[in-house]
Write an enzyme that holds these catalytic residues in place. Structure first.
Site, short mmCIF file in Angstrom:
data_model
loop_
_atom_site.label_atom_id
_atom_site.label_comp_id
_atom_site.label_asym_id
_atom_site.label_seq_id
_atom_site.Cartn_x
_atom_site.Cartn_y
_atom_site.Cartn_z
N SER A 1 1.77 -59.38 -56.15
CA SER A 1 2.16 -58.22 -55.35
C SER A 1 2.93 -57.22 -56.21
O SER A 1 2.39 -56.72 -57.19
CB SER A 1 2.96 -58.69 -54.12
OG SER A 1 3.11 -57.66 -53.18
N ASP B 1 -5.52 -60.44 -46.30
CA ASP B 1 -4.21 -59.93 -46.69
C ASP B 1 -3.90 -58.68 -45.87
O ASP B 1 -4.62 -57.68 -45.96
CB ASP B 1 -4.26 -59.60 -48.19
CG ASP B 1 -2.92 -59.24 -48.78
OD1 ASP B 1 -2.11 -58.62 -48.07
OD2 ASP B 1 -2.70 -59.57 -49.96
N HIS C 1 -1.61 -62.89 -47.92
CA HIS C 1 -0.81 -62.42 -49.04
C HIS C 1 0.19 -63.45 -49.55
O HIS C 1 0.89 -63.20 -50.53
CB HIS C 1 -0.04 -61.17 -48.60
CG HIS C 1 0.51 -60.33 -49.72
ND1 HIS C 1 -0.28 -59.65 -50.62
CD2 HIS C 1 1.81 -60.06 -50.09
CE1 HIS C 1 0.47 -58.99 -51.48
NE2 HIS C 1 1.74 -59.21 -51.18
#
Length: 292
Positions: A156, A239, A272
């Site tokens: 991320s 995600d 995610h």
């Protein structure tokens, strides 16, 4: 690689036997940040015989040096491959900066792996200089880690950090991968908020911290691909941040235009979080081991 004479030796906070090696947690006083910083290191059993190659992992928003260490399950394969794992924290902590904890995606735990230029952030939010110029040399001096044989990966915000730091520091990291990275921060709300706050409104200052733009800049300058052996990126298709924040298709386009080999794997059903990371982490460690 030598540590700065102004950098103090790290203090061992705890250690835990793990797959024949040892998981350790450290703190040290950072001259670059101006505050104590914490980090985690996994040393595989092979490190008992001498320095081993290592993979640096940069974590995402809201995370600490403990997040990947505890949740990813990476130590088993790292022990098999003889890789050390190096996990820094994501930002300065304990500052007196007003508003540092007002939002979860800016300030504390959201350093974005760059050096801020705007007040009041510029004093302590210097994560790029800290990681590259202070922390990695410190690790090389005090631990059995071959810092000339480093891979870089992240998730991320940390995936953004891995891609950009590898592209901004040619030759420093031999291998590169990312998990659900922020691929084009200049074009997403997370990146626009962070870049405006840390770097100001000038988008030219943003571009040098944007992986997609850095790939395009290298190509425009006629420079060869920095990772001819390939970059590995994994992205879950469930995600919730994919459409608005991550934009892997833009990185894919830039790499294709620049002849930068990229393996972008898309995974139906995965989100995610760290269940996704734990699912693909073995492949990432093997990717790095092959190049190190």
């Amino acid at each position: 690689m030598t540590a700065s004479p102004h950098t103090t030796a790290p203090t061992l906070l705890s250690e835990h036997a793990c797959f024949g090696g040892v998981q350790r947690f450290y703190r040290h006083d950072s001259a670059t940040i101006g505050l104590p910083m914490r980090f985690a290191v996994y040393l595989p059993p092979q490190a008992q015989q001498g320095p081993v190659p290592a993979v640096v992992y940069l974590a995402g928003l809201t995370c600490t040096e403990e997040t990947f260490t505890v949740k990813a399950g990476a130590q088993r394969v790292a022990a098999e491959l003889g890789l050390a794992l190096l996990m820094p924290d994501t930002s300065p902590r304990g500052t007196d900066v007003p508003g540092q904890a007002d939002s979860w995606d800016f300030g504390t735990a959201a350093g974005f792996y760059l050096d801020a230029t705007q007040a009041p952030w510029a004093t302590h939010w210097r994560m790029e200089s800290y990681l590259v110029d202070e922390w990695l040399p410190l690790v090389g001096v005090h631990l059995p880690v071959a810092v000339e044989r480093l891979g870089l990966m992240g998730h991320s915000m940390g995936g953004h950090g891995a891609l950009t730091l590898a592209l901004r520091h040619p030759g420093r990291f031999r291998t590169l991968s990312a998990l659900a990275p922020i691929c084009a921060p200049s074009q997403c709300p997370w990146g626009q908020k962070a870049f405006t706050g840390y770097l100001g409104p000038d988008r030219a200052a943003w571009a040098v911290h944007d992986a997609t733009e850095l790939i395009r800049q290298r190509h425009a300058q006629g420079l060869p691909p920095l990772y001819p052996q390939g970059i590995l990126v994994d992205q879950g298709l469930a995600d919730k941040f994919l459409a608005e924040q991550l934009h892997p298709h833009l990185l894919e386009q830039a790499c294709a235009e620049a002849d930068q080999p990229l393996t972008l794997r898309r995974h139906p059903g995965y989100d995610h979080g760290y269940y996704f990371i734990a699912t693909v982490i073995d492949d990432h460690l093997r990717h790095h081991a092959h190049g190190l």
